[in-house]
Design an enzyme around this catalytic site. Structure first.
Site, PDB file in Angstrom:
ATOM      1  N   ASP A  21       4.850  -0.325  -2.982  1.00  0.00           N
ATOM      2  CA  ASP A  21       4.281  -1.678  -3.073  1.00  0.00           C
ATOM      3  C   ASP A  21       2.871  -1.657  -3.662  1.00  0.00           C
ATOM      4  OD1 ASP A  21       4.339  -4.402  -2.819  1.00  0.00           O
ATOM      5  OD2 ASP A  21       4.006  -4.434  -0.652  1.00  0.00           O
ATOM      6  N   HIS A  38       3.878  -2.383 -12.994  1.00  0.00           N
ATOM      7  CA  HIS A  38       5.219  -1.809 -12.790  1.00  0.00           C
ATOM      8  C   HIS A  38       5.421  -0.581 -13.680  1.00  0.00           C
ATOM      9  CE1 HIS A  38       6.091  -5.069 -10.201  1.00  0.00           C
ATOM     10  NE2 HIS A  38       6.218  -5.993 -11.140  1.00  0.00           N
ATOM     11  N   LEU A 132      16.977  17.998  -5.081  1.00  0.00           N
ATOM     12  CA  LEU A 132      16.646  16.725  -4.432  1.00  0.00           C
ATOM     13  C   LEU A 132      17.676  15.634  -4.754  1.00  0.00           C
ATOM     14  CD1 LEU A 132      14.319  14.946  -3.018  1.00  0.00           C
ATOM     15  CD2 LEU A 132      13.673  14.366  -5.352  1.00  0.00           C
TER      16      LEU A 132
HETATM   17  C1  IPE Z   1       9.135  -4.818  -0.988  1.00  0.00           C
HETATM   18  O1  IPE Z   1       7.968  -5.264  -1.584  1.00  0.00           O
HETATM   19  C2  IPE Z   1      10.180  -4.549  -2.028  1.00  0.00           C
HETATM   20  C3  IPE Z   1       9.927  -3.397  -2.896  1.00  0.00           C
HETATM   21  C4  IPE Z   1       8.923  -2.565  -2.815  1.00  0.00           C
HETATM   22  C5  IPE Z   1      10.922  -3.183  -3.913  1.00  0.00           C
HETATM   23  P1  IPE Z   1       7.649  -6.814  -1.733  1.00  0.00           P
HETATM   24  O2  IPE Z   1       6.330  -6.894  -2.404  1.00  0.00           O
HETATM   25  O3  IPE Z   1       8.784  -7.511  -2.376  1.00  0.00           O
HETATM   26  O4  IPE Z   1       7.557  -7.281  -0.211  1.00  0.00           O
HETATM   27  P2  IPE Z   1       6.806  -8.520   0.443  1.00  0.00           P
HETATM   28  O5  IPE Z   1       7.222  -9.730  -0.318  1.00  0.00           O
HETATM   29  O6  IPE Z   1       5.337  -8.275   0.330  1.00  0.00           O
HETATM   30  O7  IPE Z   1       7.247  -8.528   1.870  1.00  0.00           O
HETATM   31  C1  IPE Z   2       6.128  -3.421  -5.863  1.00  0.00           C
HETATM   32  O1  IPE Z   2       4.955  -4.008  -6.310  1.00  0.00           O
HETATM   33  C2  IPE Z   2       7.228  -3.438  -6.900  1.00  0.00           C
HETATM   34  C3  IPE Z   2       8.318  -4.383  -6.592  1.00  0.00           C
HETATM   35  C4  IPE Z   2       8.412  -5.114  -5.529  1.00  0.00           C
HETATM   36  C5  IPE Z   2       9.357  -4.505  -7.590  1.00  0.00           C
HETATM   37  P1  IPE Z   2       4.726  -5.574  -6.226  1.00  0.00           P
HETATM   38  O2  IPE Z   2       5.215  -6.192  -7.487  1.00  0.00           O
HETATM   39  O3  IPE Z   2       5.297  -6.143  -4.980  1.00  0.00           O
HETATM   40  O4  IPE Z   2       3.131  -5.638  -6.182  1.00  0.00           O
HETATM   41  P2  IPE Z   2       2.235  -6.602  -5.292  1.00  0.00           P
HETATM   42  O5  IPE Z   2       2.698  -6.455  -3.873  1.00  0.00           O
HETATM   43  O6  IPE Z   2       2.416  -7.972  -5.813  1.00  0.00           O
HETATM   44  O7  IPE Z   2       0.849  -6.090  -5.481  1.00  0.00           O
HETATM   45 MG    MG Z   3       4.572  -6.443  -3.112  1.00  0.00          MG
END
Ligand code: IPE
Ligand code: IPE
Ligand code: MG
Length: 242
Positions: A21, A38, A132
């Site tokens: 995240d 990303h 792995l």
């Molecule tokens: C969780 O992250 C999903 C992934 C890392 C793929 P999100 O960014 O979607 O989660 P929330 O919305 O903060 O709970």
């Molecule tokens: C995690 O990073 C990747 C996915 C959920 C696909 P985020 O896109 O949720 O990044 P933040 O949480 O908005 O910083």
């Molecule tokens: Mg996120």
């Protein structure tokens, strides 16, 4: 390898799961589009996969796209799907070199056709590798997985393969997407959020958590070692007094 890490490796988690995240915030801090976050996140995936393989971790499950992430703007979803396909296409030769076996969990049929095709090609190509096991959670939701598990269980009963009285936690876990893998020992979540966000609800019952403020694109080998070190010092009791 640092000497104290070697010591911790005696108690290496067999299975590490990561909620990757903070890509969006990483980009925002730099005035870049979220998709750039990303893209950098995909580089971290590569580095962490390599390091887990080198350390001797057996399973690495990465939460790459949740069931709820479909609700993001179409532009971001499209970019993520493109990035996934590109990642699979360009990184499969490396997985072969590193003896990595790729697997995926989630409602994979929801992914765009070309993405599904590339995913199945990569899974097939790496299927005989013995190092792995890298499991990508894609269009994955823990509640959805449990619902799919219940449906699968009911089908087994209807077909006469299973009797209602035989159902216990062991039997049920064989109807989940994760039936071939042990439960994670260590869960890492980057970017400081203290929630599961619908990830592996069933499987994380007794998993040790490591939450870091570090955003996923900045997460590196050293911090992975730190998480493993923290894990090695935990005392897992599984409800007993031992
Ligand atoms: C969780 O992250 C999903 C992934 C890392 C793929 P999100 O960014 O979607 O989660 P929330 O919305 O903060 O709970
Ligand atoms: C995690 O990073 C990747 C996915 C959920 C696909 P985020 O896109 O949720 O990044 P933040 O949480 O908005 O910083
Ligand atoms: Mg996120």
């Amino acid at each position: 390898m640092p000497a104290n890490l070697k010591e911790d490796l005696k108690n290496l988690p067999r299975h590490i799961a990561i909620i990757m995240d903070g890509n969006g915030r990483w980009a925002k801090e730099r005035g870049l589009p979220r998709t750039e976050g990303h893209r950098r996140g995909a580089d971290t995936v590569r580095a962490i996969t390599e390091e887990c393989g080198a350390l001797g971790v057996e399973y690495l499950t990465l939460y790459a796209f949740s069931a709820e992430n479909w609700k993001r703007p179409k532009r971001e979803v499209d970019a993520l799907m493109k990035l996934l396909e590109q990642f699979l296409r360009t990184r499969t030769p490396e997985m072969m070199e590193q003896n990595v076996r790729l697997q995926a969990i989630g409602r994979l049929h929801d992914l765009p056709q070309t993405c599904q095709q590339q995913l199945h090609r990569s899974i097939e190509q790496t299927s005989q590798n013995t190092g792995l096991t890298l499991i990508l959670a894609l269009s994955y939701g823990g509640r959805e997985e449990i619902v799919d598990g219940v449906k699968s269980l009911l089908e087994s009963i209807e077909r006469g393969h299973l009797d209602k009285g035989m159902i216990d936690t062991e039997v049920f876990s064989k109807h989940l997407y994760t039936r071939y893998y042990p439960d994670p020992d260590l869960l890492i979540r980057t970017s400081g959020e203290m929630r599961l966000s619908n990830f592996l609800l069933w499987q994380l019952s007794y998993t040790e958590f490591y939450i870091t403020q570090t955003l996923w694109p900045d997460f590196g080998k050293e911090e992975l070692h730190q998480a493993i070190r923290a894990y090695s010092q935990r005392h897992r009791r599984f409800g007993t007094v031992a």
